[in-house]
Design a protein around this motif. Structure first.
Motif, short mmCIF file in Angstrom:
data_model
loop_
_atom_site.label_atom_id
_atom_site.label_comp_id
_atom_site.label_asym_id
_atom_site.label_seq_id
_atom_site.Cartn_x
_atom_site.Cartn_y
_atom_site.Cartn_z
N ASN A 219 0.86 -1.19 0.00
CA ASN A 219 0.00 0.00 0.00
C ASN A 219 0.89 1.24 0.00
N THR A 220 1.09 1.81 -1.17
CA THR A 220 1.97 2.97 -1.32
C THR A 220 1.46 4.16 -0.52
N THR A 221 0.18 4.47 -0.68
CA THR A 221 -0.39 5.65 -0.02
C THR A 221 -0.34 5.53 1.49
N LEU A 222 -0.72 4.37 2.01
CA LEU A 222 -0.75 4.18 3.46
C LEU A 222 0.65 4.29 4.06
N SER A 223 1.64 3.72 3.39
CA SER A 223 3.00 3.78 3.93
C SER A 223 3.51 5.21 3.96
N LEU A 224 3.22 5.99 2.92
CA LEU A 224 3.64 7.40 2.89
C LEU A 224 2.92 8.21 3.96
N LEU A 225 1.62 8.03 4.08
CA LEU A 225 0.85 8.79 5.05
C LEU A 225 1.27 8.44 6.48
N THR A 226 1.55 7.17 6.74
CA THR A 226 1.96 6.76 8.08
C THR A 226 3.28 7.41 8.48
N LEU A 227 4.23 7.42 7.56
CA LEU A 227 5.53 8.03 7.85
C LEU A 227 5.41 9.54 8.04
N ALA A 228 4.62 10.19 7.18
CA ALA A 228 4.44 11.64 7.29
C ALA A 228 3.74 12.00 8.60
N LEU A 229 2.69 11.25 8.93
CA LEU A 229 1.97 11.50 10.18
C LEU A 229 2.88 11.26 11.38
N GLY A 230 3.70 10.22 11.31
CA GLY A 230 4.63 9.94 12.39
C GLY A 230 5.58 11.11 12.62
N ALA A 231 6.06 11.72 11.54
CA ALA A 231 6.96 12.87 11.66
C ALA A 231 6.27 14.05 12.33
N VAL A 232 5.02 14.30 11.96
CA VAL A 232 4.27 15.41 12.55
C VAL A 232 4.02 15.16 14.04
N VAL A 233 3.64 13.95 14.39
CA VAL A 233 3.38 13.61 15.79
C VAL A 233 4.65 13.80 16.63
N VAL A 234 5.77 13.37 16.11
CA VAL A 234 7.04 13.55 16.83
C VAL A 234 7.30 15.03 17.09
N ASP A 235 7.06 15.87 16.08
CA ASP A 235 7.28 17.31 16.26
C ASP A 235 6.34 17.89 17.32
N ILE A 236 5.09 17.46 17.30
CA ILE A 236 4.12 17.98 18.27
C ILE A 236 4.53 17.58 19.69
N PHE A 297 5.79 27.53 14.34
CA PHE A 297 5.95 26.11 14.68
C PHE A 297 7.23 25.55 14.09
N TYR A 298 7.56 25.97 12.85
CA TYR A 298 8.80 25.58 12.22
C TYR A 298 9.67 26.79 11.97
N PRO A 299 10.99 26.64 12.01
CA PRO A 299 11.89 27.78 11.79
C PRO A 299 11.93 28.16 10.31
N ALA A 305 15.99 23.13 10.69
CA ALA A 305 15.01 22.05 10.71
C ALA A 305 15.66 20.69 10.43
N LEU A 306 16.99 20.68 10.34
CA LEU A 306 17.71 19.46 9.98
C LEU A 306 18.21 18.69 11.20
N ASN A 307 18.40 19.37 12.31
CA ASN A 307 19.00 18.74 13.48
C ASN A 307 18.27 19.15 14.75
N PRO A 308 17.34 18.31 15.25
CA PRO A 308 16.89 17.06 14.62
C PRO A 308 15.96 17.36 13.45
N PRO A 309 15.79 16.42 12.55
CA PRO A 309 14.92 16.66 11.39
C PRO A 309 13.47 16.87 11.81
N MET A 310 12.81 17.78 11.13
CA MET A 310 11.41 18.10 11.41
C MET A 310 10.55 17.77 10.21
N ALA A 311 9.26 17.68 10.44
CA ALA A 311 8.32 17.38 9.35
C ALA A 311 8.29 18.47 8.31
N ALA A 312 8.87 19.63 8.62
CA ALA A 312 9.01 20.67 7.60
C ALA A 312 9.77 20.12 6.39
#
Length: 472
Positions: A219-236, A297-299, A305-312
């Protein structure tokens, strides 16, 4: 069917996917597309279709054809990275004559704006994902196991990187023996170590290519969305708890997302969106990124935004990928020019060598300037800006010389597949060695440990292959 311009197959660069294979039709008719699935092969040999348990997404079958746009863009991005790191190096003397080695961009107000154009690492990982997907799918079709693929990639990455790490160790030891100030040595070790974050992360995401390809196929879409959402959650969570270390989880989410986006680029998923949808997605990503910056929220500094990496960087990677798709045809024409093609192939054959060695070369030149018999301009002063063209030429020429010599280590290396346990151990050892330099690279002894770790990792996976195995 028209095909993109091609150049002869060269080591170090990745074949285009999917390759379209044609067979001539009788009586001068149109060529018919040769199918590459198992069912098609069975029909050719037996005359009857082979029953299939379930429909399966076909992976590209790779041949000798190349997507010049991918190769050319990867080379351009590498040149940008080297130039940017050289741009950041500031070397001067203070009022007491004490050498100063610093990040010159810390004194320049225009830096955040420049990062919008110079922060190319998301696209770097996207195109790396394209490369990994096409290579792995081709090798898997030949019967190569996941561990064999990973071990071969480790060797390709660690030989030039390990040589560079060993060279840094010797360089810092020479500075120590010659009586250079410990502060200058510590700063040099720290500055040289910073670009190696890429190596640590790239080893990790490369080791996960077989697993991530498996997810992509399901599932291409699900894998992309899961990773993107994970990045946003980590930032929050990072912002809410004010614990910066939580952001380190995005070393996985952000860069695996970029790699996964490269998979979608390789198998044609993004092409099937259509030009209009690509543009809407790209503009939407830029608008969302700008909005998050306006809210604070993002610089605005995309290197911050590279260290640590952000969802930006997820948003930036989407925007850069959509822009690449719009420019792809033009990049193919540009990359097909004979002179450009030769440069692209030269860089591609030595890409990891160039990346691994360029900061050491830059710092060495900066150190030579400290003892030179002339005054040095203060970073970002008028005189400093006027000397930048000469500085870029000097760094570029030095990197070219080093890559020409050390680049031989990167090419024509053949390995026999290592076992699963050895591959896992080598991966962890290599990452640990590189991460050690990132954390305490200012300590010379750490570089000795890192050199030993990488050497041991190579010993676990690098073996001389039987003579009959082609180096290609």
């Amino acid at each position: 069917m028209p095909r993109p311009p091609v150049v002869p197959h060269r080591r170090g660069m990745v074949d285009i996917a999917p390759r379209q294979t044609t067979t001539a039709a009788p009586f001068g008719g149109r060529a018919s597309m040769a199918r590459t699935s198992t069912d098609a092969i069975a029909r050719t040999t037996t005359g009857a279709p082979t029953p299939s348990r379930a429909p399966r997404r076909e992976l590209p079958v790779i041949g000798g054809a190349r997507d010049i746009a991918i190769d050319t863009t990867r080379s351009i991005l590498l040149v940008i990275v080297v130039a940017l790191h050289a741009f950041m190096v500031g070397v001067s003397l203070d009022v007491n004559g004490t050498p100063l080695l610093e990040n010159a961009m810390e004194h320049w107000s225009g830096w955040p704006v420049l990062t919008w154009f110079a922060q190319v690492m998301p696209l770097f990982f996207v195109l790396g994902g394209f490369a990994s997907y096409t290579q792995y799918s081709r090798l898997r079709a030949r019967g190569t196991t996941a561990s064999a693929y990973i071990s071969s990639r480790l060797v390709r990455l660690l030989i030039p990187a390990g040589a560079a790490i060993a060279a840094v160790t010797v360089f810092l030891a020479v500075l120590t023996v010659t009586g250079v100030s410990p502060d200058v040595i510590a700063t040099a070790g720290f500055r040289i170590s910073q670009p190696f974050w890429f190596l640590a992360v790239y080893i990790g995401v490369t080791a996960l290519v077989p697993a991530m390809v498996w997810l992509h196929e399901r599932n291409t879409t699900l894998s992309l969305l899961t990773l993107a959402l994970g990045a946003v959650v980590v930032d929050i969570v990072r912002v809410a708890t004010d614990i910066p270390a939580i952001g380190l989880l995005n070393l996985a989410f952000v860069w695996l997302f970029a790699q996964q986006l490269g998979f979608a680029l390789a198998d044609g998923t993004l092409d099937r969106l259509g030009v209009r949808a690509q543009r809407v997605i790209g503009v939407g990503a830029v608008a969302t990124l700008a909005l998050t910056m306006l809210t604070g929220f993002y610089p605005t500094d995309l290197y911050a935004a590279l260290n640590p990496p952000m969802a930006a960087l997820v948003l930036l990677g989407i925007a850069q990928t959509m822009l690449f798709l719009q420019l792809r045809a033009g990049l193919r024409r540009f990359g097909a020019l004979p002179g450009i093609a030769r440069v692209t192939c030269w860089i591609g054959d030595r890409s990891m060598t160039i990346y691994s060695w360029h900061m050491l070369v830059t710092i060495a030149i900066a150190g030579a300037l400290i003892i030179a018999p002339f005054s040095l301009p203060t970073p970002v002063s008028l005189d400093w800006w006027l000397t930048r063209p000469l500085w870029f030429v000097a760094v570029g020429f030095a990197v070219f010389l080093v890559a020409s010599l050390a680049g031989r280590l990167e090419r024509r290396r053949v390995t026999a597949p290592a076992g699963r346990v050895a591959t896992v151990a080598a991966t962890l050892l290599a990452i640990a060695g590189v991460v050690a330099t990132l954390i305490i690279g200012s300590v010379g002894a750490v570089w000795v440990i890192a050199t030993a770790a990488v050497a041991l990792a190579l010993a676990l996976v690098a073996r001389r292959a039987p003579r009959e195995i082609s180096s290609r």
